[in-house]
Structures are given as structure tokens and as C-alpha cells.
Design a protein around this motif. Structure first.
Motif: not given
Length: 267
Positions: A17-20, A22-26, A51-55
Motif C-alpha cells: 500500500v502506497a496511498n489511496k 494503490s491496488v493494495a489499498y483497494h 498510512l497510519a493517518k489513512l488507516l
């Protein structure tokens, strides 16, 4: 039917996961929606902080897959915590395009070997390190590309590397079959809008062309690729092994569409 994918409560390690965008994020988002326990792994402390801010509240580990010591440390941490890994998403790739896209024959040894190491061999190294942590029927899914035979200049030297990644699925399946039923598959995605792809010189033009070729007139979405990956990570796909599932919305069948050909010849 509740929990159709049978993923509720299963531990899935998501790497890349790099950001929103990213394939991995989805993929991780889809997994969480169906009740899976997602463990995240990113390449650096800086990436973990973002990523901690995002998740917030998620378990986010650090593993630079170019460093074997970090892969071993990741496996040791998972083992020490007594976690059984029921699925692994490998969504990791890197190529050095800092000098722009060059003819394939001008690819340097250092560029090619670095890309092979991070984009392909990392899957082998990670699975070997985690072999004692996988459940007996774990599913491993990596992200490939819809074709490795299309010699597109805009993708540089990555297609041969993705071909090696695809080939490794069969060999990992065979070698793991000696002691487990772990499955290895790939989602072979068409052109996507991600932050990583946006940094590839010439990619945007190729993306727009792909969209014009796709029968439905709309490019593949990252969420469509993610949903396929979630299916492959689930017990519902137990009969699929050592395969690439192409998710390109039919792009490969339509290169000679009359309108596409006419626009090219008129131009």
C-alpha cells in the motif's frame, strides 16, 4: 448469504500500500469490508506514518523487500506473535525510470536486476520466509499485467519481469505442494490509474488508447482488480491454482475494432 467469500476472521497480509490509489489499498479495503483481519506491510517508516493517518488503528509493519534481513524480521515478528497467515497479497513493483524510457536493449544490468529483485524475486523470498506461518490452505496473490507479450515502449523493461513473476507461480505452487496446499495466483490487470503508473513516461497516452480499445469504452477500475484479488484470496477460489486471471474488460479482443483502426489510419 453472509460471508460468501468465507474471509471473515481470516488473517491477510497486504504488502504494497502506497496511498489511496494503490491496488493494495483497494484490496485491503474490500477485505476489511468482508470481515478479514488485514495486516499491512510497507517499505519504510515514512510510508508507515502516512498510512497510519489513512488507516488509523491498523497493524502496520515495515519491510523493505530489497533487504533480506527485513523480510526475515517480518516473518519472525509474525511468528513471535503467533499469527497464522491465511492469505498474502503481494502488490510490489519497482523500476528505475529516472533517465526516461529507453529502447529495451539499452536497459542497464543494474536497472534490470534491481527491478527483478523487488518486483519478482521478492515474492519468492517472502513466501519462503513465511512458509511456517501460512495456514495449510493459504492463498497467495500477486499483481501482474494483462499481457507480457505486448512490446509497449511506455512500460520499458517491466513486461519481461512481470513474465518471470507469472512463471514463478507454477514453481512456487509445485515446491510448496510438498508440505502444504498453499495456492499461488495472479491478477493480470489492464492499465490502471495509480500513482505508480502516473510516473511512467508515456503511460497516460497508453492508458487513453487502452480505454478507446475496451469494448465498453471505459477503462478497468482499480476496484475491479481489487475485487478479483479478494476472490482469489478467499476459500471460494480454492480450485484456482498457479493461474493468471486477466482483468482488462476485454481489451485484448478489440485491438482491430473498425473505429480504432479508422482513427489510426486517418491520422
Amino acid at each position: 448469504m453472509t460471508d460468501f467469500l468465507k474471509l471473515s476472521g481470516r488473517n491477510i497480509l497486504v504488502m504494497g500500500v502506497a496511498n489511496k490509489k494503490s491496488v493494495a489499498y483497494h484490496v485491503a479495503k474490500t477485505l476489511e469490508e468482508v470481515g478479514a483481519n488485514v495486516i499491512y506491510s510497507v517499505r519504510s517508516e515514512q510510508r508507515r506514518e502516512s498510512l497510519a493517518k489513512l488507516l488509523p488503528g491498523r497493524e502496520i509493519l515495515i519491510c523493505d523487500v530489497a533487504q533480506q534481513v527485513e523480510i526475515d524480521a517480518l516473518a519472525a515478528y509474525i511468528s513471535d506473535n503467533g499469527w497464522t497467515i491465511d492469505g498474502l497479497l503481494h502488490s510490489i513493483a519497482f523500476a528505475d525510470y529516472s533517465d526516461g524510457i529507453k529502447p529495451f536493449h539499452e536497459t542497464t544490468r543494474a536497472q534490470f536486476l534491481q527491478a527483478v529483485d523487488i518486483s519478482c524475486f521478492s515474492l519468492v523470498a517472502i513466501c519462503n520466509a513465511l512458509r511456517g506461518c501460512f495456514s495449510d490452505d493459504a492463498s497467495v496473490v500477486t499483481i501482474g499485467i494483462s499481457t507480457t507479450r505486448m512490446a509497449s515502449e511506455s512500460y520499458g523493461y517491466m513486461a519481461p519481469i512481470k513474465a518471470a513473476l507469472a512463471s514463478s507461480l507454477a514453481f512456487l505452487t509445485k515446491s510448496f505442494s510438498k508440505f502444504s496446499q498453499v495456492r499461488f495466483n495472479s491478477v493480470a490487470a489492464g492499465l490502471l490509474k495509480t500513482s505508480a503508473s502516473a510516473g511512467i513516461p508515456g503511460y497516460v497516452d497508453s492508458y487513453l488508447f487502452a480505454e478507446s480499445v475496451i469494448p465498453r469504452g471505459k477503462a478497468v477500475s482499480t476496484s475491479e482488480v481489487a475485487d478479483t484479488a479478494a476472490f482469489l484470496l478467499s476459500p471460494r477460489s480454492s480450485g484456482i491454482c498457479a493461474q493468471q486471471l486477466i482483468v482488462d474488460a476485454g481489451m485484448e479482443i478489440n485491438y482491430f475494432d473498425q473505429d480504432v483502426v479508422r482513427r489510426a489510419t486517418d491520422h
